[in-house]
Write an enzyme that holds these catalytic residues in place. Structure first.
Site, PDB file in Angstrom:
ATOM      1  N   CYS A  30      -6.435  16.604  48.941  1.00  0.00           N
ATOM      2  CA  CYS A  30      -6.931  15.831  47.808  1.00  0.00           C
ATOM      3  C   CYS A  30      -5.971  15.837  46.691  1.00  0.00           C
ATOM      4  CB  CYS A  30      -7.997  16.719  46.968  1.00  0.00           C
ATOM      5  SG  CYS A  30      -7.572  18.411  46.308  1.00  0.00           S
ATOM      6  N   GLN A  47     -14.336  13.477  45.005  1.00  0.00           N
ATOM      7  CA  GLN A  47     -13.239  13.639  45.965  1.00  0.00           C
ATOM      8  C   GLN A  47     -13.738  13.451  47.534  1.00  0.00           C
ATOM      9  OE1 GLN A  47      -9.728  14.321  45.204  1.00  0.00           O
ATOM     10  NE2 GLN A  47      -9.620  13.536  47.229  1.00  0.00           N
ATOM     11  N   HIS A  51     -16.119  19.396  43.652  1.00  0.00           N
ATOM     12  CA  HIS A  51     -15.679  18.245  43.359  1.00  0.00           C
ATOM     13  C   HIS A  51     -16.202  17.105  44.186  1.00  0.00           C
ATOM     14  CE1 HIS A  51     -12.432  15.631  41.777  1.00  0.00           C
ATOM     15  NE2 HIS A  51     -11.289  16.025  42.408  1.00  0.00           N
TER      16      HIS A  51
HETATM   17  N1   CP Z   1      -7.555  15.168  43.477  1.00  0.00           N
HETATM   18  C1   CP Z   1      -7.972  15.112  41.933  1.00  0.00           C
HETATM   19  O1   CP Z   1      -9.017  15.240  41.504  1.00  0.00           O
HETATM   20  O2   CP Z   1      -6.581  14.796  41.200  1.00  0.00           O
HETATM   21  P1   CP Z   1      -6.535  14.905  39.806  1.00  0.00           P
HETATM   22  O3   CP Z   1      -6.458  16.473  39.297  1.00  0.00           O
HETATM   23  O4   CP Z   1      -5.046  14.214  39.381  1.00  0.00           O
HETATM   24  O5   CP Z   1      -7.457  14.152  39.108  1.00  0.00           O
HETATM   25  N1  NVA Z   2      -8.684  22.870  43.772  1.00  0.00           N
HETATM   26  C1  NVA Z   2      -7.926  22.114  42.737  1.00  0.00           C
HETATM   27  C2  NVA Z   2      -8.232  20.482  42.919  1.00  0.00           C
HETATM   28  C3  NVA Z   2      -7.512  19.931  41.979  1.00  0.00           C
HETATM   29  C4  NVA Z   2      -7.895  18.161  42.092  1.00  0.00           C
HETATM   30  C5  NVA Z   2      -8.161  22.576  41.229  1.00  0.00           C
HETATM   31  O1  NVA Z   2      -9.376  22.850  41.043  1.00  0.00           O
HETATM   32  O2  NVA Z   2      -7.264  22.652  40.874  1.00  0.00           O
END
Ligand code: CP
Ligand code: NVA
Length: 302
Positions: free
Chosen positions: A259, A132, A129
């Site tokens: 996050c 983020q 990610h």
């Molecule tokens: N932290 C994040 O990516 O949040 P969302 O899943 O709401 O996009």
């Molecule tokens: N680790 C989490 C992050 C969400 C923003 C997921 O992948 O669901």
């Protein structure tokens, strides 16, 4: 045709590029320079998983930069009926200037990037990610100064966000301690990559030892989108919950980051996420500013 400027993962870009993107994000936040450098440009957002922050921050950010956004939900598009990612990439590249995708398998992100003739941005996969982490580094530095040489402790699942923290530790030059249960460690290849790059990334299974004297404590949900076995995950991860007792072991001015979305009472207590060291709302806000830097870089507007 030259290769588009994809934003796929932090390990794929060099440190000066990442710093330039963050600087641009900070300048947008301050309101410096050309505020609408992407007038006439269009970004498509593909979602094969749910989102609140990523969707709204990309949409708002692109509009603030003078551009437009089209949202494509996996299930309501032909992707959901089996049209290949490669063919989707070829077609979308004829319509828009950049593509962001949130999906499960990182191979889909790679396929999209391989066949798109416009920049592709990783809006989260099961493996990482990176957007983020750009917001997270920006937030740390706003509150605590340069992150280089500092210590961040990750408590919990060795998941996609943890993987991007590993990439960030190497590229931004900070120490990362990963406190994860043995059964939920990040992929060995990730740690081997960090070591090969001279990064300071260590695995510590004991959360209190990992948090001691840290400058920042970070966690994430125990059950990511697409994960199953929720009950066994809860049992494995309970010792990694970030509560006031654990935070008390970090430096007195240590930050708490997440996050979001948070599962209060699971990976973090209310008293920590709502407490004085928590910067989670600034962190969420900075998704907007950091991603404006990312989009502008991808479209050659820095
Ligand atoms: N932290 C994040 O990516 O949040 P969302 O899943 O709401 O996009
Ligand atoms: N680790 C989490 C992050 C969400 C923003 C997921 O992948 O669901």
């Amino acid at each position: 045709m030259s290769t588009p400027k994809h934003f796929l993962d932090l390990d794929r870009l060099d440190a000066p590029t990442l710093r330039a993107i963050l600087d641009a994000g900070a300048a947008f936040k301050r309101g410096d320079g050309n505020r609408v450098p992407l007038e006439g440009k269009t970004l498509v957002l593909i979602f094969e998983k749910p989102s609140t922050r990523t969707r709204v921050s990309f949409e708002a950010g692109m509009m603030q930069l003078g551009g437009r956004v089209i949202v494509l939900e996996g299930e309501s598009s032909q992707i959901g009926r089996g049209e290949s990612i490669a063919d989707t990439a070829r077609v979308l590249s004829r319509y828009v200037d950049a593509i962001m995708i949130r999906t499960d398998d990182p191979a889909k992100l790679a396929e999209l990037a391989a066949h798109a003739s416009v920049p592709v941005i990783n809006g989260l996969t099961d493996a990482s990610h990176p957007c983020q982490l750009m917001a997270d580094v920006m937030t740390f530095e706003e509150h605590s100064g340069p992150i280089k040489g500092r210590t961040v402790t990750w408590c919990g699942d060795g998941n996609n966000v943890a993987a991007s923290w590993v990439h960030a530790a190497v590229r931004f030059g900070f120490s990362l301690r990963l406190a994860c249960p043995e059964l939920l460690l990040p992929a060995p290849a990730l740690l081997e990559w960090a070591a090969s790059e001279g990064g300071d990334v260590t695995l510590v299974t004991d959360a209190p030892a990992a948090v001691r004297d840290a400058d920042c404590v970070v966690t994430d949900t125990w059950v990511s989108m697409g994960d199953d076995a929720a009950e066994s995950r809860h049992n494995l991860l309970a010792p990694y919950r970030v509560d006031e007792k654990l935070m008390a072991l970090a430096k007195p001015d240590a930050l708490f980051m997440h996050c979001l979305p948070a599962h209060r009472g699971e990976e973090v207590t209310d008293s920590v996420i709502d407490g004085p060291r928590s910067v989670v709302w600034d962190e969420a806000e900075n998704r907007l500013h950091a991603q404006k830097g990312i989009i502008a870089w991808c479209l050659g507007a820095l």
